[in-house]
Design an enzyme around this catalytic site. Structure first.
Site, PDB file in Angstrom:
ATOM      1  CB  SER A   1      -0.905   0.012   1.240  1.00 10.82           C
ATOM      2  OG  SER A   1      -1.796   1.100   1.214  1.00 10.82           O
ATOM      3  CB  CYS A   2       1.896   3.771  -1.822  1.00 12.51           C
ATOM      4  SG  CYS A   2       0.919   3.869  -3.339  1.00 12.51           S
ATOM      5  N   PRO A   3       0.477   5.961  -0.112  1.00 17.39           N
ATOM      6  CG  PRO A   3       1.708   7.713   0.830  1.00 17.39           C
ATOM      7  CD  PRO A   3       1.867   6.399   0.126  1.00 17.39           C
TER       8      PRO A   3
ATOM      9  N   GLY B   1      -2.120   4.972  -3.343  1.00 12.01           N
ATOM     10  CA  GLY B   1      -2.706   3.683  -3.689  1.00 12.01           C
ATOM     11  C   GLY B   1      -2.596   3.334  -5.157  1.00 12.01           C
TER      12      GLY B   1
END
Length: 653
Positions: free
Chosen positions: A176-178, A180
């Site tokens: 996941s990442c900020p 997405g």
């Protein structure tokens, strides 16, 4: 794959001589304009810069994927640039420094249907996931060669990602990442490909912009040897209780997935859930003040909304005679306006009734996660119900803080117990909330409820008596709280004054109604909160010869923060002139806090700055003028102290 439809030889530029991120954006936007792919170069460039502020678009070493979805884009396009040398691609928001030589810029119309934008970014991420293939791609010497190589990579990647695995996976994980988008899918693909090469079966759950994809089942979690959490955002780890778990970032998983997998098997730790979100880039402090401020951050929107509704309705509750004199307070429910305003007033009261339990719930959530929220809200509600307690008033804000602390740490304590496996799926949703609610009900009913209510009632009665007996007392309170706000620019003393003012306002409105509330602390705090940044800005104008050019630019930024009520805007000057700024800010803020009380201003809600006279609801003798005049007096005081304290800047010639 839809990515192949976006590539065009007319938008592929090899070995270009550009020197900055701005140059790249201007170059691409210009080329897109020439191809009728955008209607506005400057808006396109601005949109790209706005996206960069959200998070770093450097996905793999030396390669960035800037992207924009905008109404100014007429057709989806992909601009490819390879540079003759690396350029800086730093992200000031994340304080990261990156060097880039290759750029793939994606532009999509705002009206593009479906998940085209996200899916295309995901495909771009996969295109760049293999180091060897990526190097070969960017070493091509012509647009045609680039297109052929890209097509070949996409075909191979498609085959590898659809490779079937039999049985349950040995490795499971979450990426996941900020935003997405890019990092989420690239990390998942890199881990999957390298795990298969190492001979492991694997399944990665992607928590991206399209929601949760490939969600892990309970059976898969139970069977797995190791869990890899490769994230740059917060994820809930409660379901991995008892599993060997290895935490890293999506970026590291992309750059060296094979090493990540080997490290996971060698260094994974047994995970013991404390039923809270606890990994990712966001790190929560564990001090009581940080938990209180977390609760306040969720309470403020309700406080402002409900406060403004009460204030607006309150204007129509004052009934006047033919001479304009106020003769009664109340709503004439026989008229349409009176009926509407009466209901509006009631809605505001409901907001204030729920506001304190809401604060307590989110404070408890900050301490121990979601299982603590409901017990804290219920406990705070009964602690503020005078009828339930059998007292004259409720426990107010103090009760809310104590309830949140007791419930939060009680839930934390319970989460440290060893629970039978049969109970674990029910801990967060039933067991912890049930036991914590029962515990806090007993504590409030038999131990703390009545004493806290009596203490709060005595305190507010005492404050009211002092205000009625000594005319100077409210002014002194305003000066003290104003000075506290200006003392440490958003630090502990500032926060203490802010919390106290919010507590007194919330409690007295809830207990005595808007017309009987003590709004002196809130009024003083709101007047003082912007004095420091606006004061240093004014000083840079009045005393130009005492500020360097760089300081003048910084002061302009301070104005932007101060005018919207952010006292931290003065911090750059505190670092270089601490004593000067503390003295000037404290005195100027105290002046503003005292003057608004002395002149009879009452701040019911809104923005804490001179703008509050317009963006908010403030009762004052002369509309707008009184509030602006009082705050400006504080700003001018701060500016003059700074200006007279400083020495002129001597410029070497």
């Amino acid at each position: 794959m839809q990515l192949t439809q976006l590539f065009s030889s007319s938008l592929i530029f090899i070995n270009q001589s550009l020197t900055s991120k701005e140059d790249v954006f201007q170059f691409c936007a210009g080329k897109m304009m020439a191809e009728n792919l955008t209607t506005d170069i400057s808006k396109t460039v601005a949109g790209l810069h706005e996206r960069e502020k959200i998070g770093n678009t450097v996905i793999v070493p030396s390669c960035a994927i800037p992207h924009i979805k905008s109404k100014y884009i007429t057709k989806a396009s992909l601009c490819v640039i390879t540079l003759d040398k690396e350029i800086d691609w730093s992200n000031e928001e994340e304080n990261t420094t990156e060097k880039v030589k290759n750029i793939l810029l994606l532009a999509v119309p705002e009206t593009q249907k479906g998940d085209f934008f996200i899916e295309t970014l995901s495909e771009l991420s996969l295109l760049l996931s293999d180091d060897e293939k990526r190097t070969k791609l960017f070493n091509t010497t012509s647009p045609q060669e680039f297109l052929q190589e890209a097509q070949s990579i996409l075909e191979e990647t498609s085959k590898s990602t659809t490779q079937t695995q039999s049985g349950l996976p040995q490795i499971i994980g979450i990426t996941s990442c900020p935003t997405g988008i890019a990092h989420t899918y690239m990390a998942a693909e890199a881990l999957t490909r390298n795990a298969l090469e190492l001979g492991y079966s694997i399944k990665i759950e992607k928590q991206g912009a399209m929601g949760v994809e490939d969600e892990l089942t309970n059976e898969e979690i139970q069977h797995a040897d190791v869990v890899i959490i490769a994230v740059n955002a917060q994820v809930d780890l409660a379901r991995f209780d008892g599993k060997r778990l290895f935490e890293t970032t999506a970026s590291k998983a992309i750059k060296d997935a094979k090493s990540t997998i080997n490290q996971a098997y060698a260094n994974a730790n047994l995970h013991k859930s404390n039923i809270r979100i606890s990994v990712g880039n966001s790190t929560k402090g564990d001090s009581i003040v940080s938990h209180i401020m977390n609760g306040i951050s969720f309470m403020v929107p309700m406080a402002i909304g409900a406060g403004l509704l009460l204030a607006i309705a309150n204007v129509f509750a004052f009934q006047r005679n033919d001479l304009g004199q106020i003769v009664n307070w109340g709503f004439d429910m026989n008229t349409h306006l009176g009926y509407f305003m009466g209901k509006l007033f009631r809605v505001g009261q409901v907001g204030f009734l729920l506001m304190i339990p809401l604060f307590s719930g989110f404070m408890a959530n900050s301490i121990a996660g979601k299982p603590a929220m409901a017990p804290a809200m219920i406990g705070t509600y009964i602690a503020n119900d005078a009828t339930y307690l059998g007292t004259k008033s409720g426990g107010g804000f103090l009760a809310a803080i104590l309830v949140a602390i007791i419930v939060g740490y009680f839930v934390r304590w319970m989460s440290s117990w060893t629970w039978p496996k049969v109970f674990k799926p029910l801990l967060g949703i039933m067991v912890f909330p049930l036991l914590a609610t029962l515990m806090i009900m007993i504590v409030i009913t038999y131990l703390l409820g009545a004493p806290i209510a009596l203490f709060m009632d005595s305190m507010y009665t005492g404050l009211t008596n002092l205000s009625n007996t000594y005319a100077a007392f409210p002014v002194i309170i305003g000066a003290v709280l104003g000075g506290m706000i200006g003392f440490d620019f958003g630090g502990p003393v500032n926060k203490t004054a802010f919390i106290f003012a919010g507590a007194v306002s919330a409690d007295t409105i809830a207990q005595f109604g808007i017309q009987g509330a003590n709004l002196v602390p809130n009024t003083a705090v709101q007047a003082a909160i912007s004095i420091a940044p606006l004061g240093v800005w004014l000083a840079s104008i009045l005393f130009k010869n005492k500020f360097t050019e760089e300081e003048k630019i910084t002061a302009s930024s301070s104005f932007g923060m101060g005018i919207v009520g952010v006292s931290e805007g003065a911090l750059p000057f505190v670092a270089t002139h601490p004593l000067q700024m503390i003295v000037a800010s404290t005195i100027g803020s105290a002046v503003a806090g005292a003057l608004v009380i002395l002149t009879g201003c009452v701040n019911y809600g809104g923005i804490g700055s001179p703008l509050g006279a317009i963006i908010g609801y403030i009762v004052q003798p002369i509309p707008v003028v009184t509030w602006v005049g009082c705050t400006f007096a504080g700003i001018l005081t701060t500016a003059c102290i700074i200006g007279f304290w400083r020495k002129p800047i001597i410029i070497d010639k």
